[in-house]
Design a protein around this motif. Sequence first.
Motif, mmCIF file in Angstrom:
data_model
loop_
_atom_site.group_PDB
_atom_site.id
_atom_site.type_symbol
_atom_site.label_atom_id
_atom_site.label_comp_id
_atom_site.label_asym_id
_atom_site.label_seq_id
_atom_site.Cartn_x
_atom_site.Cartn_y
_atom_site.Cartn_z
ATOM 1 N N UNK A 37 0.671 -1.134 -0.079
ATOM 2 C CA UNK A 37 -0.098 0.135 -0.125
ATOM 3 C C UNK A 37 0.704 1.280 -0.012
ATOM 4 N N UNK A 38 0.280 2.417 -0.246
ATOM 5 C CA UNK A 38 1.108 3.834 -0.280
ATOM 6 C C UNK A 38 1.683 3.850 1.167
ATOM 7 N N UNK A 39 0.810 3.632 2.322
ATOM 8 C CA UNK A 39 1.421 3.820 3.690
ATOM 9 C C UNK A 39 2.692 2.807 3.828
ATOM 10 N N UNK A 40 2.652 1.540 3.344
ATOM 11 C CA UNK A 40 3.675 0.661 3.363
ATOM 12 C C UNK A 40 4.970 1.270 2.613
ATOM 13 N N UNK A 41 4.677 1.703 1.569
ATOM 14 C CA UNK A 41 5.769 2.239 0.491
ATOM 15 C C UNK A 41 6.350 3.324 1.308
ATOM 16 N N UNK A 42 5.472 4.169 2.022
ATOM 17 C CA UNK A 42 6.128 5.554 2.615
ATOM 18 C C UNK A 42 6.923 5.061 3.416
ATOM 19 N N UNK A 43 6.626 3.898 4.493
ATOM 20 C CA UNK A 43 7.437 3.596 5.469
ATOM 21 C C UNK A 43 8.891 3.073 4.970
ATOM 22 N N UNK A 44 8.830 2.464 3.868
ATOM 23 C CA UNK A 44 10.188 1.731 3.323
ATOM 24 C C UNK A 44 10.966 2.816 2.876
ATOM 25 N N UNK A 45 10.435 3.799 2.087
ATOM 26 C CA UNK A 45 10.939 5.077 1.380
ATOM 27 C C UNK A 45 11.841 5.753 2.526
ATOM 28 N N UNK A 46 11.131 6.015 3.737
ATOM 29 C CA UNK A 46 11.657 6.830 4.758
ATOM 30 C C UNK A 46 12.759 6.007 5.419
ATOM 31 N N UNK A 47 12.724 4.915 5.470
ATOM 32 C CA UNK A 47 14.004 3.953 5.914
ATOM 33 C C UNK A 47 14.933 4.201 4.886
ATOM 34 N N UNK A 48 14.646 4.136 3.703
ATOM 35 C CA UNK A 48 15.711 4.212 2.627
ATOM 36 C C UNK A 48 16.481 5.804 2.756
ATOM 37 N N UNK A 49 15.761 6.746 2.963
ATOM 38 C CA UNK A 49 16.301 8.011 3.067
ATOM 39 C C UNK A 49 17.043 8.104 4.134
ATOM 40 N N UNK A 50 16.853 7.541 5.251
ATOM 41 C CA UNK A 50 17.466 7.599 6.460
ATOM 42 C C UNK A 50 18.916 6.723 6.211
ATOM 43 N N UNK A 51 18.681 5.612 5.707
ATOM 44 C CA UNK A 51 20.200 4.853 5.279
ATOM 45 C C UNK A 51 20.940 5.712 4.428
ATOM 46 N N UNK A 52 20.330 6.479 3.413
ATOM 47 C CA UNK A 52 21.235 7.056 2.622
ATOM 48 C C UNK A 52 22.071 8.303 3.360
ATOM 49 N N UNK A 53 21.286 9.003 4.260
ATOM 50 C CA UNK A 53 21.973 9.927 5.113
ATOM 51 C C UNK A 53 23.217 9.379 6.009
ATOM 52 N N UNK A 54 22.650 8.426 6.451
ATOM 53 C CA UNK A 54 23.609 7.405 7.438
ATOM 54 C C UNK A 54 25.106 7.189 6.496
ATOM 55 N N UNK A 55 24.770 6.446 5.447
ATOM 56 C CA UNK A 55 25.640 6.175 4.446
ATOM 57 C C UNK A 55 26.590 7.225 4.176
ATOM 58 N N UNK A 56 25.837 8.692 3.818
ATOM 59 C CA UNK A 56 26.782 9.704 3.399
ATOM 60 C C UNK A 56 27.553 10.269 4.562
ATOM 61 N N UNK A 57 26.991 10.236 5.898
ATOM 62 C CA UNK A 57 27.672 10.763 7.022
ATOM 63 C C UNK A 57 28.973 9.794 7.074
ATOM 64 N N UNK A 58 28.644 8.360 7.279
ATOM 65 C CA UNK A 58 29.789 7.443 7.332
ATOM 66 C C UNK A 58 30.876 7.404 6.259
ATOM 67 N N UNK A 59 30.664 7.782 4.967
ATOM 68 C CA UNK A 59 31.629 8.126 3.995
ATOM 69 C C UNK A 59 32.423 9.388 4.139
ATOM 70 N N UNK A 60 31.750 10.385 4.563
ATOM 71 C CA UNK A 60 32.308 11.610 4.879
ATOM 72 C C UNK A 60 33.407 11.197 5.949
ATOM 73 N N UNK A 61 33.101 10.743 7.103
ATOM 74 C CA UNK A 61 33.831 10.349 8.263
ATOM 75 C C UNK A 61 35.061 9.682 7.808
ATOM 76 N N UNK A 62 34.684 8.465 6.939
ATOM 77 C CA UNK A 62 35.958 7.661 6.412
ATOM 78 C C UNK A 62 36.972 8.466 5.616
ATOM 79 N N UNK A 63 36.423 9.336 4.680
ATOM 80 C CA UNK A 63 37.296 10.155 3.736
ATOM 81 C C UNK A 63 38.012 10.855 4.556
ATOM 82 N N UNK A 64 37.549 11.559 5.644
ATOM 83 C CA UNK A 64 38.443 12.360 6.509
ATOM 84 C C UNK A 64 39.515 11.662 7.189
ATOM 85 N N UNK A 65 39.069 10.500 7.712
ATOM 86 C CA UNK A 65 39.999 9.561 8.367
ATOM 87 C C UNK A 65 41.182 9.119 7.267
ATOM 88 N N UNK A 66 40.866 8.736 6.202
ATOM 89 C CA UNK A 66 41.940 8.271 5.445
ATOM 90 C C UNK A 66 42.488 9.560 4.817
#
Length: 104
Positions: A37-66
């Motif tokens: 349903x649209x409601x279920x899709x919204x939940x998974x899309x929000x999770x995906x957005x949070x995961x993308x943000x987390x990944x970007x933060x992690x990559x930034x920290x990794x690149x600074x470390x390297x």
Amino acid sequence: FYQSERENIQKQAEKKGEKIGFKGLAKIIAKRWKNLTQGQLKIYRERAEKEVERHQRDMKAYKEFKSKQLEKLNESDSSYKELISFSASAIGPSEPSQPQYGDT
């Protein structure tokens, strides 16, 4: 979505004594995704957005470390080159003298 569904499908298959290959699993999960349903899709899309943000933060920290590691390596490499240069100049020429004709 894929991870949770995969786990559920595999558990159901194990109960039946079946094994599902990647292709069969992908088909089942794709069908389930299309039926959300649209409601279920919204939940998974929000999770995906949070995961993308987390990944970007992690990559930034990794690149600074390297980058910091590379700076330290360059600093130590520079110090090492200076030490070798100083040692070589204190020892003298690095090329051995060529024997002359008749030297034995």
